[in-house]
Design a protein around this motif. Structure first.
Motif, PDB file in Angstrom:
ATOM      1  N   ARG A  59      -4.827  14.335  59.719  1.00 13.76           N
ATOM      2  CA  ARG A  59      -4.861  15.745  60.088  1.00 13.76           C
ATOM      3  C   ARG A  59      -4.125  16.003  61.401  1.00 13.76           C
ATOM      4  O   ARG A  59      -3.511  17.051  61.576  1.00 13.76           O
ATOM      5  N   ALA A  69      -6.101  21.354  62.890  1.00 14.32           N
ATOM      6  CA  ALA A  69      -6.652  22.619  62.423  1.00 14.32           C
ATOM      7  C   ALA A  69      -6.063  23.759  63.239  1.00 14.32           C
ATOM      8  O   ALA A  69      -5.652  23.582  64.384  1.00 14.32           O
ATOM      9  N   GLU A  95      -0.508  16.177  60.627  1.00 20.27           N
ATOM     10  CA  GLU A  95      -0.176  17.428  59.929  1.00 20.27           C
ATOM     11  C   GLU A  95      -0.233  18.638  60.852  1.00 20.27           C
ATOM     12  O   GLU A  95       0.064  19.744  60.434  1.00 20.27           O
TER      13      GLU A  95
END
Length: 149
Positions: A139, A145, A142
């Protein structure tokens, strides 16, 4: 000043303060964990409701104006019936002074430091640590959040 304007962090938070409040309120999950871990107090044990535990016989034995401390029912339960607090010191002034005159804050600091030092992660947490580390790394690559605004 609103909480959000002060770095989004409650002021005055500390582990020591949490332990002192815990010693008063007995509601903190840390207290429950520590009590179960050290077998202090049977936090999750059901309350017995039989006539022996309630002590109707002791009520009948003690005369008006008397006291229950010398009743056989009380003496049979004296060592296990009372809660031993995590932080409070029940010693008298002389013993408290001889043992270093520790304040509630100093005793609370000792409690949370001991709890952290003695902590052992449950087997399920150890087993899933690799999977969680892999998820966090993926994550992060990427972009993580989306920020909360």
């Amino acid at each position: 000043m609103r909480l959000a304007e002060r770095n989004d962090r409650p002021s005055g938070f500390s582990r020591r303060k949490t332990m002192r409040v815990n010693a008063i309120g007995h509601l903190c999950p840390v207290h429950i964990w520590f009590s179960l871990r050290t077998n202090r107090g049977g936090v999750c044990a059901p309350t017995p409701g039989d006539s022996d535990a309630i002590g109707f016989d002791a009520i009948a034995d003690v005369q008006p104006g008397g006291h229950f401390f010398s009743a056989s029912h009380t003496m049979a339960r004296y060592r296990t019936a009372f809660y031993e607090p995590l932080v409070a010191d029940w010693s008298n002034f002389g013993n408290w002074t001889q043992s270093g005159s520790k304040t509630a804050s100093e005793r609370a600091t000792g409690v949370w430091r001991r709890a952290l030092a003695d902590f052992m992660a449950p087997a399920s947490a150890v087993a899933t640590a690799g999977v969680l580390d892999e998820f966090i790394a993926r994550r992060t690559e990427e972009g993580g959040a989306a920020p909360v605004s």
